[in-house]
Enzyme design. Structure first.
Site, mmCIF file in Angstrom:
data_model
loop_
_atom_site.group_PDB
_atom_site.id
_atom_site.type_symbol
_atom_site.label_atom_id
_atom_site.label_comp_id
_atom_site.label_asym_id
_atom_site.label_seq_id
_atom_site.Cartn_x
_atom_site.Cartn_y
_atom_site.Cartn_z
ATOM 1 N N LYS A 130 0.858 -1.193 0.000
ATOM 2 C CA LYS A 130 0.000 0.000 0.000
ATOM 3 C C LYS A 130 0.883 1.227 0.000
ATOM 4 C CE LYS A 130 -4.401 1.257 0.555
ATOM 5 N NZ LYS A 130 -5.574 0.460 0.165
HETATM 6 N N1 GLU Z 1 -7.241 0.163 -3.238
HETATM 7 C C1 GLU Z 1 -8.021 -1.028 -3.476
HETATM 8 C C2 GLU Z 1 -8.069 -1.877 -2.216
HETATM 9 O O1 GLU Z 1 -7.881 -1.398 -1.135
HETATM 10 C C3 GLU Z 1 -7.543 -1.781 -4.702
HETATM 11 C C4 GLU Z 1 -6.124 -2.224 -4.662
HETATM 12 C C5 GLU Z 1 -5.609 -2.806 -5.973
HETATM 13 O O2 GLU Z 1 -6.375 -2.906 -6.908
HETATM 14 O O3 GLU Z 1 -4.438 -3.143 -6.016
HETATM 15 O O4 GLU Z 1 -8.383 -3.036 -2.262
#
Ligand code: GLU
Length: 410
Positions: free
Chosen positions: A102
């Site tokens: 993240k």
């Molecule tokens: N931000 C989204 C989540 O928290 C998608 C993450 C992604 O597609 O890599 O799941």
């Protein structure tokens, strides 16, 4: 206690239930790598903006680190670490060939011009660029970032390394983005709700739903649920909530929000204080905003008996206990918010094969994968008389531990 220590409790309990080797259990209890960077932005007025940015690569045993990038004034390293941790279990639970990561920048993007936002996005990609790549770490949108931002980041990477659409997902369609990616988180959550409705023999028309948060996930979920016949009786955003017990028209609410900047004062409902959304008289509550919206101090006010976590970490461990004591069912974030990363995987797979799939194929595969995860989690929860969260963590943690063991520890 910070958010990371709080969510780690869910993990540690799973390690114990599964009897995982304590050394491995400890290794998986901390992130593999954390990068803190300075994001420099030449501002339109000639000054220099400097914003803290982070990318946490939590666990990569099952594949490249995977997870979104958020732009928000509340971003901290602890918060990003928490989400990278959650992504690890989310990708494992959905059986995607990815680990968890993240990233984020502590900035209020609403205060930036479009040109400043582009420079911020490029500067962030430049700063973390050495550690990302299609087989190392694949980024995506999250809170306050979208396909446009992904397009800029893709281009920044392409300028330095070459043309690699697979380095980032949630891109504009013109750059190899997947059809269906924009709606994916909302659509995936709806598959979970439908699964529950089927199992309980509910009529969709009788199911009243309150949705906290009207960003990408909340607004797509509301519109698609309304199309299927569910009754969206309340929605909220950071400015307040709008309520109509007979049902709102979610696509009109979105048009109103695009025009005025908020859901409040929508003509088809009554505007109330945003904090009241969690206490709505309804069957299903959908927290789809930011973390920790249901806490020890407001959990007792929740009337819904089904909570669908579409945000990441919207229910704190204390609130989770309080809801369980009342007999409420909580569909955990690592399951009900996974639609976005599932279609990110499908986008990455299309890019790897230089293909563009039709939208109905993407939606079908998303539905199949969400259904299958719901089947496994509900079956395990019933067998073990455990909560859905416990069952989900058990499945996910075991998969990551198996990949770690198979790699060897050196
Ligand atoms: N931000 C989204 C989540 O928290 C998608 C993450 C992604 O597609 O890599 O799941």
């Amino acid at each position: 206690m910070g958010a990371f220590d709080a969510v780690r409790g869910f993990y540690r309990a799973a390690v114990e239930r599964l009897g995982i080797d304590p050394d491995l259990g400890e290794a998986m209890a901390t992130p593999y790598r954390e990068l803190a960077v300075q994001v420099r932005v030449p501002m339109d007025d000639g000054s220099l903006g400097v914003f803290p940015g982070y990318r946490v690569q939590y666990n990569g045993a099952r594949g490249p680190f995977k997870g979104g990038i958020r732009f928000h004034p509340g971003v901290t390293l602890d918060e990003i670490r928490t989400f990278a941790f959650l992504m690890t279990w989310k990708t494992a639970l959905l059986d995607l060939p990815f680990g968890g990561g993240k990233g984020g920048v502590r900035v209020d993007p609403h205060l930036l011009s479009r040109a400043e936002l582009e420079r911020l996005s490029r500067s962030f990609m430049h700063a973390v660029g050495l550690l990302v790549g299609p087989t190392q770490d694949v980024m995506a949108p999250d809170v306050n970032t979208d396909a446009t931002v992904m397009g800029w980041m893709f281009d920044e990477f392409a300028r330095r390394v070459g043309h690699h659409p697979e380095v980032i997902t949630g891109k504009p369609i013109a750059l190899g983005g997947s059809l269906g990616r924009d709606a994916a988180t909302g659509r995936g959550a709806l598959v979970c709700l439908d699964h529950i409705a089927r199992a309980r023999g509910w009529n969709r028309e009788d199911v009243r739903v309150a949705v906290e948060g009207y960003g990408n996930a909340g607004s797509w979920f509301s519109r698609l649920a309304d199309e299927l016949g569910y009754r969206i009786v309340a929605v909220s955003d950071s400015k307040g909530a709008v309520v109509n017990p007979r049902g709102l028209e979610p696509h009109m609410v979105l048009a109103h929000k695009k025009e005025t900047g908020s859901v409040i004062d929508f003509y088809g409902g009554e505007t109330v204080d945003g904090a009241r959304i969690v206490e709505m008289d309804c069957e299903v509550l959908v927290p789809a905003a930011l973390e920790e919206s249901i806490r020890e101090d407001n959990a007792d006010g929740v009337k819904a008996m089904t909570i669908l976590e579409v945000a990441n970490y919207p229910v704190t461990p204390e609130a989770d206990v309080a809801l369980a004591e009342r007999g409420a069912t909580v569909v955990p974030d690592i399951l009900s918010s996974a639609g976005g990363v599932v279609v990110s995987y499908l986008e990455w797979a299309q890019n790897m094969q230089h293909e563009q799939w039709r939208e109905h194929l993407v939606n079908e595969r998303l539905t199949e994968m969400m259904e299958s995860a719901m089947d496994s989690v509900t079956a395990r929860a019933e067998r073990g008389e455990s909560s859905m969260r416990e069952a989900a963590y058990d499945i996910a943690v075991r998969r990551v531990a198996e990949a770690e063991e198979a790699r060897g520890y050196l």
